[in-house]
Enzyme design. Structure first.
Site, PDB file in Angstrom:
ATOM      1  N   ASP A   1     -15.281   2.705   7.408  1.00 56.91           N
ATOM      2  CA  ASP A   1     -14.215   3.587   6.924  1.00 56.91           C
ATOM      3  C   ASP A   1     -14.676   4.383   5.713  1.00 56.91           C
ATOM      4  O   ASP A   1     -14.371   5.567   5.589  1.00 56.91           O
ATOM      5  CB  ASP A   1     -12.958   2.793   6.568  1.00 56.91           C
ATOM      6  CG  ASP A   1     -11.915   3.709   5.943  1.00 56.91           C
ATOM      7  OD1 ASP A   1     -11.438   4.609   6.660  1.00 56.91           O
ATOM      8  OD2 ASP A   1     -11.623   3.575   4.749  1.00 56.91           O
TER       9      ASP A   1
ATOM     10  N   LYS B   1      -8.696  -1.536   6.019  1.00 54.18           N
ATOM     11  CA  LYS B   1      -8.983  -2.123   4.696  1.00 54.18           C
ATOM     12  C   LYS B   1      -7.990  -3.232   4.364  1.00 54.18           C
ATOM     13  O   LYS B   1      -8.357  -4.260   3.798  1.00 54.18           O
ATOM     14  CB  LYS B   1      -8.946  -1.021   3.630  1.00 54.18           C
ATOM     15  CG  LYS B   1     -10.170  -0.121   3.692  1.00 54.18           C
ATOM     16  CD  LYS B   1     -10.077   1.087   2.783  1.00 54.18           C
ATOM     17  CE  LYS B   1      -9.164   2.143   3.326  1.00 54.18           C
ATOM     18  NZ  LYS B   1      -9.321   3.482   2.809  1.00 54.18           N
TER      19      LYS B   1
ATOM     20  N   ARG C   1     -14.554  12.847   6.810  1.00 51.80           N
ATOM     21  CA  ARG C   1     -13.285  13.519   7.124  1.00 51.80           C
ATOM     22  C   ARG C   1     -12.849  14.429   5.985  1.00 51.80           C
ATOM     23  O   ARG C   1     -12.310  15.515   6.205  1.00 51.80           O
ATOM     24  CB  ARG C   1     -12.197  12.471   7.407  1.00 51.80           C
ATOM     25  CG  ARG C   1     -12.410  11.755   8.745  1.00 51.80           C
ATOM     26  CD  ARG C   1     -11.543  10.503   8.837  1.00 51.80           C
ATOM     27  NE  ARG C   1     -10.149  10.786   8.596  1.00 51.80           N
ATOM     28  CZ  ARG C   1      -9.302   9.959   7.971  1.00 51.80           C
ATOM     29  NH1 ARG C   1      -9.711   8.776   7.519  1.00 51.80           N
ATOM     30  NH2 ARG C   1      -8.057  10.290   7.799  1.00 51.80           N
TER      31      ARG C   1
ATOM     32  N   HIS D   1       0.841  -1.190   0.000  1.00 52.86           N
ATOM     33  CA  HIS D   1       0.000   0.000   0.000  1.00 52.86           C
ATOM     34  C   HIS D   1       0.877   1.240   0.000  1.00 52.86           C
ATOM     35  O   HIS D   1       1.810   1.347   0.799  1.00 52.86           O
ATOM     36  CB  HIS D   1      -0.919   0.034   1.233  1.00 52.86           C
ATOM     37  CG  HIS D   1      -1.776   1.262   1.252  1.00 52.86           C
ATOM     38  ND1 HIS D   1      -2.965   1.347   0.564  1.00 52.86           N
ATOM     39  CD2 HIS D   1      -1.586   2.471   1.815  1.00 52.86           C
ATOM     40  CE1 HIS D   1      -3.479   2.553   0.717  1.00 52.86           C
ATOM     41  NE2 HIS D   1      -2.670   3.252   1.473  1.00 52.86           N
TER      42      HIS D   1
ATOM     43  N   SER E   1      -7.620   3.917   9.023  1.00 48.94           N
ATOM     44  CA  SER E   1      -8.359   3.834   7.764  1.00 48.94           C
ATOM     45  C   SER E   1      -7.651   2.880   6.790  1.00 48.94           C
ATOM     46  O   SER E   1      -8.258   1.948   6.237  1.00 48.94           O
ATOM     47  CB  SER E   1      -8.462   5.245   7.170  1.00 48.94           C
ATOM     48  OG  SER E   1      -8.880   5.215   5.842  1.00 48.94           O
TER      49      SER E   1
HETATM   50  N1  URA Z   1      -6.005   6.771   2.463  1.00 47.33           N
HETATM   51  C1  URA Z   1      -6.973   6.123   3.142  1.00 47.33           C
HETATM   52  O1  URA Z   1      -7.419   5.058   2.738  1.00 47.33           O
HETATM   53  N2  URA Z   1      -7.412   6.666   4.279  1.00 47.33           N
HETATM   54  C2  URA Z   1      -6.953   7.837   4.762  1.00 47.33           C
HETATM   55  O2  URA Z   1      -7.405   8.251   5.799  1.00 47.33           O
HETATM   56  C3  URA Z   1      -5.956   8.505   4.045  1.00 47.33           C
HETATM   57  C4  URA Z   1      -5.491   7.941   2.894  1.00 47.33           C
END
Ligand code: URA
Length: 431
Positions: free
Chosen positions: A165, A191, A172, A86, A187
């Protein structure tokens, strides 16, 4: 149904600097997902968290609560180790494209659930969608089948993964509360843990084109995510990498696919190759392969073969010509000297304004739009030399793109020595 807590009490506790209890966290995340905690209450709580922070136990529980809001996938029965990467996002960051097939070409499974771009950083799915026929949406069964046959899959995350999320991130985004390290970490990691990968390598970007502008913040984010992964039993490491200058020579969807193909063919810009190989080495080590050299599968063609199989499996034609923009314009060097600065944020903004990115979630993007760089920091330049080519289908966008680039380029007198080191700045591992 009577509720276990009152949202106002939870908000006040965090506002006054208390650590939330595990029960409060479980309840507030669940009740928000169910619509019992109102958007305005969650915005107040998000702001209180941004200002007051969360400790390691709170972040871990918050992440677990977001995972519990949806489905959890499991790839432990695939018969080969699975490992994912990621990136926190940057300009010209096309690394997933060569990286996923490269790692899969060594026999590992790479389940790469990706997103679309919003704002100045591009989305991996938008890039791949510039390939004629390619399909982002796969069922869980199709994804599993492709992991077994090809080894690599890059596809859209289903709506069942961490729905809390999804809802919270949208909130947010419009309440000035994205920049909270605990919430960014929770967050991203909710995932990734829900996705069910066996190991995870993080690329935490730092610089003008990244979320984190300062190295200390990037280190804190990386440390928080690595700890969260470890707490959840997921083998996690992080590289901290430079995003003050765009990666490679392209920012824009089809332009980045074309550059990725150069890397898969054994060429490509040195910084893109360096980062692809470094991340591949981390992923292979996480999957138990420590004595292999990933670069050999770029020059040897194995990564390209896996790329073609991966694109075909999702109905794309890897041999079809990529779309190009209908109009181009040039940015020229204003003086003689040495290029010492090329601002990543400005280039990302220009690519976005040319049509490579979107301002609303459902907007289409232009496949051919973007910025092509002809020089990177360290290069000697002459006044009038072409530094960038701008690409778009809609030429009325050139002016705003040029505005974004007004201060993007820094040229120093001849003889100046720019800092042009490695993109790899630091590494964070489980403790
Ligand atoms: N990417 C995400 O998936 N969540 C965040 O809060 C910031 C970047």
């Amino acid at each position: 149904m009577s509720e276990a807590f009152d949202a106002t009490d939870v908000i006040i506790a965090k506002r006054d600097g208390a650590a939330l209890t595990p029960e409060q966290i479980d309840w507030v995340v669940d009740a928000y997902t169910r619509g019992v905690v109102a958007e305005e209450q969650m915005s107040a709580l998000a702001m209180a968290i941004l200002l007051r922070g969360m400790d390691r136990a709170e972040i871990s529980r918050w992440t677990a609560a977001m995972i519990a809001s949806g489905e959890r996938m499991d790839f432990s029965d695939l018969g080969r180790p699975s490992v994912d990467k990621h990136s926190t996002g940057g300009v010209g960051d096309k690394i997933t494209l060569p990286l996923a097939p490269l790692v899969a070409s060594f026999g590992l499974a790479v389940p790469q659930l990706s997103g679309r771009g919003l704002g100045h950083t591009g989305g991996t799915l938008d890039k791949l969608e510039s390939i004629p026929g390619w399909r982002a949406a796969l069922s869980n069964a199709e994804m599993r089948e492709q992991l077994q046959t090809v080894g690599a899959v890059i596809c859209q995350a289903g709506s069942g993964l961490a729905p809390a999320d999804r809802k919270l991130y949208a909130l947010r985004d419009v309440t000035g509360t994205v920049e909270s390290i605990p919430m960014i970490a929770a967050s991203i990691m909710s995932k990734k843990i829900a996705e069910g990968t066996g190991a995870l390598v993080l690329d935490v970007k730092v610089g003008s084109g990244a979320f984190m502008k300062e190295i200390d913040d990037a280190r804190e984010l990386a440390r928080t995510m690595v700890d969260l992964g470890s707490d959840a039993g997921l083998r996690t490491t992080a590289l901290i990498t430079d995003m003050s200058t765009p990666l490679g020579l392209t920012a824009g969807n089809a332009l980045e696919v074309a550059e990725s193909l150069e890397v898969l063919a054994g060429g490509g810009p040195p910084d893109v190759v360096e980062l692809t190989v470094a991340l591949a080495a981390e992923m292979l080590a996480a999957g138990g392969l420590t004595d292999v050299d990933p670069a050999e599968h770029l020059t040897g063609g194995q990564a390209m073969d896996t790329w073609k199989a991966m694109i075909r499996a999702q109905d794309g034609d890897p041999d079809a010509p990529l779309p190009t923009a209908r109009h181009t314009d040039e940015v020229l060097a204003p003086a003689d000297g040495v290029l010492v600065g090329l601002d990543a944020y400005a280039v990302g903004l220009a690519a976005w304004r040319l049509g490579a990115g979107r301002t609303r979630r459902d907007e289409p993007v232009q496949a051919g739009a973007g910025v092509q760089l002809h020089a990177k920091p360290g290069a000697p330049v002459r006044a009038g030399q072409v530094l960038m080519t701008l690409h778009t289908d809609t030429p009325d966008r050139f002016e705003r793109a040029r505005e974004a680039l007004a201060d993007a380029v820094t040229i120093a007198p001849e003889g100046a020595r720019p800092a042009t080191g490695s993109v790899l700045l630091d590494r964070v591992e489980a403790r």
